[in-house]
Write a protein that holds these residues in place. Structure first.
Motif, PDB file in Angstrom:
ATOM      1  N   GLY A  46     -16.724  13.512  -6.582  1.00  0.00           N
ATOM      2  CA  GLY A  46     -17.305  14.808  -6.260  1.00  0.00           C
ATOM      3  C   GLY A  46     -17.859  14.881  -4.853  1.00  0.00           C
ATOM      4  N   HIS A  47     -18.259  13.751  -4.301  1.00  0.00           N
ATOM      5  CA  HIS A  47     -18.763  13.687  -2.925  1.00  0.00           C
ATOM      6  C   HIS A  47     -17.670  13.287  -1.939  1.00  0.00           C
ATOM      7  N   TRP A  48     -16.451  13.208  -2.427  1.00  0.00           N
ATOM      8  CA  TRP A  48     -15.272  12.869  -1.638  1.00  0.00           C
ATOM      9  C   TRP A  48     -15.381  11.465  -1.032  1.00  0.00           C
ATOM     10  N   ARG A  49     -16.094  10.593  -1.710  1.00  0.00           N
ATOM     11  CA  ARG A  49     -16.189   9.185  -1.320  1.00  0.00           C
ATOM     12  C   ARG A  49     -15.114   8.436  -2.105  1.00  0.00           C
ATOM     13  N   LEU A  50     -13.879   8.613  -1.656  1.00  0.00           N
ATOM     14  CA  LEU A  50     -12.720   8.155  -2.422  1.00  0.00           C
ATOM     15  C   LEU A  50     -12.666   6.641  -2.584  1.00  0.00           C
ATOM     16  N   GLU A  51     -13.005   5.903  -1.544  1.00  0.00           N
ATOM     17  CA  GLU A  51     -12.969   4.437  -1.654  1.00  0.00           C
ATOM     18  C   GLU A  51     -14.011   3.928  -2.640  1.00  0.00           C
ATOM     19  N   ASP A  52     -15.208   4.525  -2.605  1.00  0.00           N
ATOM     20  CA  ASP A  52     -16.238   4.142  -3.569  1.00  0.00           C
ATOM     21  C   ASP A  52     -15.799   4.478  -4.990  1.00  0.00           C
ATOM     22  N   ALA A  53     -15.146   5.635  -5.140  1.00  0.00           N
ATOM     23  CA  ALA A  53     -14.641   6.028  -6.459  1.00  0.00           C
ATOM     24  C   ALA A  53     -13.588   5.035  -6.944  1.00  0.00           C
ATOM     25  N   LEU A  54     -12.682   4.645  -6.051  1.00  0.00           N
ATOM     26  CA  LEU A  54     -11.648   3.674  -6.427  1.00  0.00           C
ATOM     27  C   LEU A  54     -12.268   2.328  -6.824  1.00  0.00           C
ATOM     28  N   PHE A  65     -11.213   3.950 -22.287  1.00  0.00           N
ATOM     29  CA  PHE A  65     -11.659   4.135 -20.917  1.00  0.00           C
ATOM     30  C   PHE A  65     -10.570   3.882 -19.884  1.00  0.00           C
ATOM     31  N   GLU A  66      -9.715   2.928 -20.143  1.00  0.00           N
ATOM     32  CA  GLU A  66      -8.716   2.552 -19.154  1.00  0.00           C
ATOM     33  C   GLU A  66      -7.749   3.686 -18.808  1.00  0.00           C
ATOM     34  N   PRO A  67      -7.204   4.434 -19.777  1.00  0.00           N
ATOM     35  CA  PRO A  67      -6.308   5.540 -19.404  1.00  0.00           C
ATOM     36  C   PRO A  67      -7.000   6.582 -18.521  1.00  0.00           C
ATOM     37  N   CYS A  68      -8.251   6.864 -18.803  1.00  0.00           N
ATOM     38  CA  CYS A  68      -9.008   7.816 -17.997  1.00  0.00           C
ATOM     39  C   CYS A  68      -9.158   7.299 -16.565  1.00  0.00           C
ATOM     40  N   ALA A  69      -9.522   6.040 -16.426  1.00  0.00           N
ATOM     41  CA  ALA A  69      -9.685   5.445 -15.104  1.00  0.00           C
ATOM     42  C   ALA A  69      -8.359   5.435 -14.351  1.00  0.00           C
ATOM     43  N   LEU A  70      -7.278   5.092 -15.028  1.00  0.00           N
ATOM     44  CA  LEU A  70      -5.966   5.063 -14.383  1.00  0.00           C
ATOM     45  C   LEU A  70      -5.533   6.451 -13.934  1.00  0.00           C
ATOM     46  N   PHE A  71      -5.864   7.468 -14.721  1.00  0.00           N
ATOM     47  CA  PHE A  71      -5.569   8.844 -14.322  1.00  0.00           C
ATOM     48  C   PHE A  71      -6.271   9.175 -12.997  1.00  0.00           C
ATOM     49  N   TYR A  72      -7.558   8.867 -12.911  1.00  0.00           N
ATOM     50  CA  TYR A  72      -8.310   9.181 -11.700  1.00  0.00           C
ATOM     51  C   TYR A  72      -7.844   8.341 -10.514  1.00  0.00           C
ATOM     52  N   ILE A  73      -7.451   7.099 -10.749  1.00  0.00           N
ATOM     53  CA  ILE A  73      -6.905   6.274  -9.657  1.00  0.00           C
ATOM     54  C   ILE A  73      -5.637   6.914  -9.109  1.00  0.00           C
ATOM     55  N   ALA A  74      -4.760   7.337 -10.006  1.00  0.00           N
ATOM     56  CA  ALA A  74      -3.518   8.002  -9.571  1.00  0.00           C
ATOM     57  C   ALA A  74      -3.838   9.304  -8.827  1.00  0.00           C
ATOM     58  N   TYR A  75      -4.798  10.055  -9.330  1.00  0.00           N
ATOM     59  CA  TYR A  75      -5.189  11.306  -8.702  1.00  0.00           C
ATOM     60  C   TYR A  75      -5.717  11.067  -7.297  1.00  0.00           C
ATOM     61  N   ILE A  76      -6.579  10.080  -7.121  1.00  0.00           N
ATOM     62  CA  ILE A  76      -7.131   9.773  -5.797  1.00  0.00           C
ATOM     63  C   ILE A  76      -6.039   9.347  -4.843  1.00  0.00           C
ATOM     64  N   HIS A  77      -5.120   8.519  -5.316  1.00  0.00           N
ATOM     65  CA  HIS A  77      -4.010   8.096  -4.458  1.00  0.00           C
ATOM     66  C   HIS A  77      -3.125   9.279  -4.076  1.00  0.00           C
ATOM     67  N   SER A  78      -3.010  10.267  -4.945  1.00  0.00           N
ATOM     68  CA  SER A  78      -2.203  11.441  -4.619  1.00  0.00           C
ATOM     69  C   SER A  78      -2.857  12.302  -3.545  1.00  0.00           C
ATOM     70  N   LEU A  79      -4.175  12.182  -3.403  1.00  0.00           N
ATOM     71  CA  LEU A  79      -4.900  12.962  -2.392  1.00  0.00           C
ATOM     72  C   LEU A  79      -4.775  12.387  -0.994  1.00  0.00           C
ATOM     73  N   LYS A  80      -4.514  11.108  -0.924  1.00  0.00           N
ATOM     74  CA  LYS A  80      -4.404  10.444   0.373  1.00  0.00           C
ATOM     75  C   LYS A  80      -3.111  10.844   1.038  1.00  0.00           C
ATOM     76  N   GLU A 127     -13.507  -1.322 -11.396  1.00  0.00           N
ATOM     77  CA  GLU A 127     -14.433  -2.009 -12.313  1.00  0.00           C
ATOM     78  C   GLU A 127     -14.215  -1.538 -13.758  1.00  0.00           C
ATOM     79  N   VAL A 128     -13.971  -0.244 -13.914  1.00  0.00           N
ATOM     80  CA  VAL A 128     -13.721   0.301 -15.255  1.00  0.00           C
ATOM     81  C   VAL A 128     -12.483  -0.340 -15.864  1.00  0.00           C
ATOM     82  N   THR A 129     -11.395  -0.390 -15.101  1.00  0.00           N
ATOM     83  CA  THR A 129     -10.159  -0.952 -15.652  1.00  0.00           C
ATOM     84  C   THR A 129     -10.318  -2.445 -15.951  1.00  0.00           C
TER      85      THR A 129
END
Length: 105
Positions: free
Chosen positions: A62-70, A88-103, A75-77
């Motif tokens: 939410g603060h666009w701190r993508l590296e911190d989010a990754l 928890f792992e599927p949710c974390a993997l979804f967000y990892i993929a989403y963040i990578h798509s933003l780069k 850690e979650v995975t």
């Protein structure tokens, strides 16, 4: 409490609370992880820690701190795979993929 702070828009407070949870659990867990049936209380603490990392990741996102989010999602995975918690792992993997798509490529 951290999730409630996040839902109320107090993102910095939520991140601070999550970091406190990580520290407290790390300080108080002294034994190695064992199968859930042998050490369920320790696993319960790890699930709380896992929730705190996931909440942190969403706050960082939410603060666009993508590296911190990754980092938090990694850690979650790791924790989810180690303690064999499937939700928890599927949710974390979804967000990892989403963040990578933003780069940018």
């Amino acid at each position: 409490m951290a999730a409630m702070a996040w839902l109320q828009g107090n993102v910095k407070t939520s991140i601070k609370l999550c970091n406190q949870v990580h520290s407290l659990i790390d300080e108080n867990l002294t034994t190695q992880l064992k199968p859930r049936t042998e050490n369920s209380r320790q696993i319960d603490f790890q699930i709380v820690k896992l929730n705190a990392y996931l909440t942190s990741a969403l706050c960082y996102l939410g603060h666009w701190r993508l590296e911190d989010a990754l980092n938090a999602l990694d850690e979650v995975t790791a924790l989810a795979g180690y303690i064999d918690i499937d939700k928890f792992e599927p949710c974390a993997l979804f967000y990892i993929a989403y963040i990578h798509s933003l780069k940018e490529p």
